[in-house]
Design a protein around this motif. Structure first.
Motif, PDB file in Angstrom:
ATOM      1  N   PRO A 142       1.737 -37.175  -5.411  1.00 42.53           N
ATOM      2  CA  PRO A 142       3.148 -37.583  -5.475  1.00 42.53           C
ATOM      3  C   PRO A 142       4.124 -36.424  -5.288  1.00 42.53           C
ATOM      4  N   VAL A 143       3.602 -35.197  -5.247  1.00 43.69           N
ATOM      5  CA  VAL A 143       4.451 -34.006  -5.198  1.00 43.69           C
ATOM      6  C   VAL A 143       4.763 -33.635  -3.750  1.00 43.69           C
ATOM      7  N   ILE A 144       6.027 -33.411  -3.455  1.00 44.47           N
ATOM      8  CA  ILE A 144       6.446 -32.966  -2.122  1.00 44.47           C
ATOM      9  C   ILE A 144       6.324 -31.445  -2.057  1.00 44.47           C
ATOM     10  N   PRO A 145       5.564 -30.892  -1.100  1.00 39.20           N
ATOM     11  CA  PRO A 145       5.439 -29.431  -0.986  1.00 39.20           C
ATOM     12  C   PRO A 145       6.807 -28.791  -0.743  1.00 39.20           C
ATOM     13  N   GLN A 146       7.234 -27.943  -1.663  1.00 41.60           N
ATOM     14  CA  GLN A 146       8.587 -27.398  -1.577  1.00 41.60           C
ATOM     15  C   GLN A 146       8.768 -26.523  -0.349  1.00 41.60           C
TER      16      GLN A 146
END
Length: 649
Positions: A179-183
């Motif tokens: 669910p994490v967007i790669p910053q």
């Protein structure tokens, strides 16, 4: 089990996206569905309606995208009879990007192509909220799982001149690996918008974290100079060129902007964009850039007698040490998939090459000292490539075989670049020989259908002339799957391409050749050297539409792609009856130029790599399909899977 009308499922609205998300977006993380909202804001900036874009990543993994553009229309849509903002977020193939008229549309050079952008964002989010400011009012509505849960409502007044859109989406973690967007990727995306739209203020805020702001006043030249690690051998060449009114080849305003420089050492920076959309996998626009650079530098080197005897510059020589930023504007770009990572438009090669070559050639002649240093880099790369080819030739001298007489071999000895096309029939073989790149592409015509070799012992293979010729041409002997990688030591081509007609007979020949390679040359398949060519089945001749839309030839792989193009042309205002559709009976019916452009040119073709399934998973299926004693099993399989083997009509 009964098979009735109730057995047929019809997916409506956004159900297809939720049912098969991988067809519409990347499923490793939610970055792409957020990018769709960012792209809409950037398109407003491209049209001159937006000066600020801000993105906020919240602690709960939701993301807010806000702009000060015109705001999505909120009035009732004349056809759908619901608010227009609801249409944008709930209907596939809806949007302002289909209107490509000369000056009426802000999306004339938008990256949007399919009209499924933020509707996919909505479909794959547990919740999505949108606020619109325009016409002195503030409006709000909300969705859950793609469906409206809070209808559009006016929630307050706003200054008359204020406008903009704010979208907050909560990506549904069930559709994504993480669910994490790669910053880092999100930062790179936002930085690219600021880079390509000088003066646009772009910001990224991470809740309880860092903030970043980007605004490039001097655009590409400043950016590329900051990115390259080593000192360039020549100044950064930065310019742009677009088609003017009355251009007979390209629509008004289409063209490119670029910054390019050469370094003798250090890492390279290579970024390309189409209508503000990043294309990390490159594509045909980068091919046009390489072609223009090769033509311009080769012309300069020949004019100034810089080339040593026997040295011939190739594209990779000129581009080996080049860093660049390329931004293309073109109507109706065709991408590889909805994620738009690679440009497939054939027109982009000629568009970029024509726009860039003359300015680059002029710049080289205006800066002769710098141009000579660039040419020297390319010449040294060509000499190194020639030495590597000579080493390959010496390794082969101890095991030279008599090549088949019908093989039209290529001139290069660079195995990694060389390709051989196994072509169905002498007629198609003749067109392929005439249209190929003789430097890199070899042609081996096959007469008739190849022997079914599934149950043939390796010792008896060469009794068949076609199989013998294939083995000798590619330079390796039959072997088992457990053989060492050294069996590929004498491989003569990096790509073995099966090129057959797009019909039932062609598919049969392709299956027989796949059987040969899977059964007797498994290391070839496992190492990724085997490919299928994908020749088109249809050609669509589209008439011109005024001065800015010259006549076009569009090629479609199959009936589904043909109908998709007809739908797209209908949206452009082209009447279906005005489009002349012709069906190719076979490769031999194509002239050499058509075969090169559609099926053989590395810049415009579509190849399908054949993969080797793990743990020999394909062997039972191959045995059932190709074994002589398996007719009963084949019949049962065909009855069960008849829909998979239907012929194109």
């Amino acid at each position: 089990m009964s098979y009735t009308a109730e057995s047929i499922a019809v997916l409506k609205g956004l159900e297809p996206v939720r049912h098969r998300p991988g067809m519409y977006t990347r499923t490793d993380c939610p970055l792409h569905i957020i990018q769709e909202a960012i792209d809409n804001a950037a398109d407003e900036a491209l049209g001159g309606h937006c000066k600020r874009i801000s993105v906020t990543v919240h602690r709960d993994h939701s993301v807010t995208v806000e702009d000060d553009g015109r705001g999505i229309p909120v009035e009732i849509h004349p056809l759908e009879k619901v608010p227009t903002v609801e249409v944008v977020f709930t209907r596939l193939h809806a949007g302002g990007k289909f209107n490509k008229d000369d000056s009426a549309s802000a999306y004339r050079f938008s990256g949007g192509l399919h009209g499924v952008g933020v509707s996919v964002t909505n479909a794959l989010s547990t919740r999505l909220e949108v606020e619109v400011v325009r016409d002195g009012a503030r409006h709000r509505m909300a969705f859950a799982g793609g469906a409206v849960v809070e209808p559009l409502a006016r929630i307050g007044d706003a200054p008359k001149r204020a406008s903009g859109t704010r979208v907050r989406a909560w990506p549904d973690p069930t559709f994504f690996d993480s669910p994490v967007i790669p910053q880092a990727q999100l930062e790179r995306l936002l930085r690219s918008k600021a880079l390509l739209l000088p003066g646009l203020q772009v910001s990224l805020s991470v809740e309880d974290g860092a903030q970043n702001h980007w605004c490039f006043a001097n655009g590409m030249q400043q950016y590329l100079a900051e990115q390259v690690e080593a000192d360039p051998v020549a100044p950064v060449f930065c310019s742009e060129k677009y088609a003017l009114r009355g251009d007979e080849s390209f629509p008004l305003g289409s063209g490119a902007a670029w910054a390019i420089c050469w370094t003798a050492e250090g890492g390279l920076t290579r970024e390309s964009y189409v209508n503000l959309i990043p294309t990390p996998a490159g594509g045909t626009h980068e091919a046009g850039l390489r072609q223009a650079a090769l033509d311009a530098i080769r012309s300069f080197a020949e004019h100034h007698a810089l080339l040593p005897k026997g040295v011939k510059l190739a594209g990779e020589d000129v581009f080996a040490r080049a860093s660049f930023v390329l931004a293309v504007r073109m109507l109706d770009p065709s991408f590889q998939g909805q994620t738009k990572e690679r440009l497939n438009s054939r027109d982009a090669v000629a568009l970029v090459a024509r726009m860039l070559r003359d300015p680059l050639e002029l710049w080289l002649n205006e800066h002769p000292d710098a141009a000579k240093r660039i040419a020297d880099l390319a010449i040294r790369a060509a000499q190194a490539r020639a030495r590597a080819g000579q080493k390959v030739e010496k390794r082969k001298q101890s095991a030279v075989a008599i090549l088949p007489g019908k093989l039209s071999d290529c001139q290069s000895e660079d195995v990694e670049r060389n390709e051989i096309f196994l072509v169905e029939g002498d007629s198609a073989g003749g067109s392929a020989k005439a249209g190929r790149d003789k430097e890199l592409q070899a042609i081996l015509p096959l007469r008739g259908k190849v022997l079914n070799t599934w149950e043939v012992d390796a010792g008896s293979l060469f009794a068949n002339r076609e199989v013998h010729d294939i083995a000798v041409a590619i330079g390796i002997d039959p072997h088992a799957a457990s053989a060492p990688d050294s069996v590929l030591a004498n491989l003569r081509y990096g790509k073995i391409v099966i090129m057959t007609d797009a019909d039932v007979d062609g598919s049969h020949i392709r299956v027989l050749l796949c059987t040969l390679f899977y059964r007797h040359f498994p290391k070839l398949v496992a190492s990724g050297h085997l490919y299928f060519a994908q020749p088109p089945l249809y050609r669509l001749d589209v008439p011109g539409q005024g001065k800015n839309r010259p006549p076009r030839k569009i090629y479609a792989l199959d009936g589904a792609e043909r109908e998709a193009w007809l739908d797209k042309l209908r949206l452009e205002g082209v009447k279906p009856e005005a489009v002349a559709i012709s069906r190719f009976k076979g490769l031999g019916e194509m002239n050499p130029e058509q075969l090169w452009e559609t099926t053989m040119s590395p810049d415009t073709r579509r190849l399908m790599r054949v993969r080797m399934p793990g743990a020999d998973a394909a062997r039972p299926v191959m045995n059932m399909l190709m074994g002589k004693s398996e007719s009963a099993g084949r019949r049962a399989w065909m009855e069960e899977n008849g829909a998979l083997i239907g012929a194109e009509t």
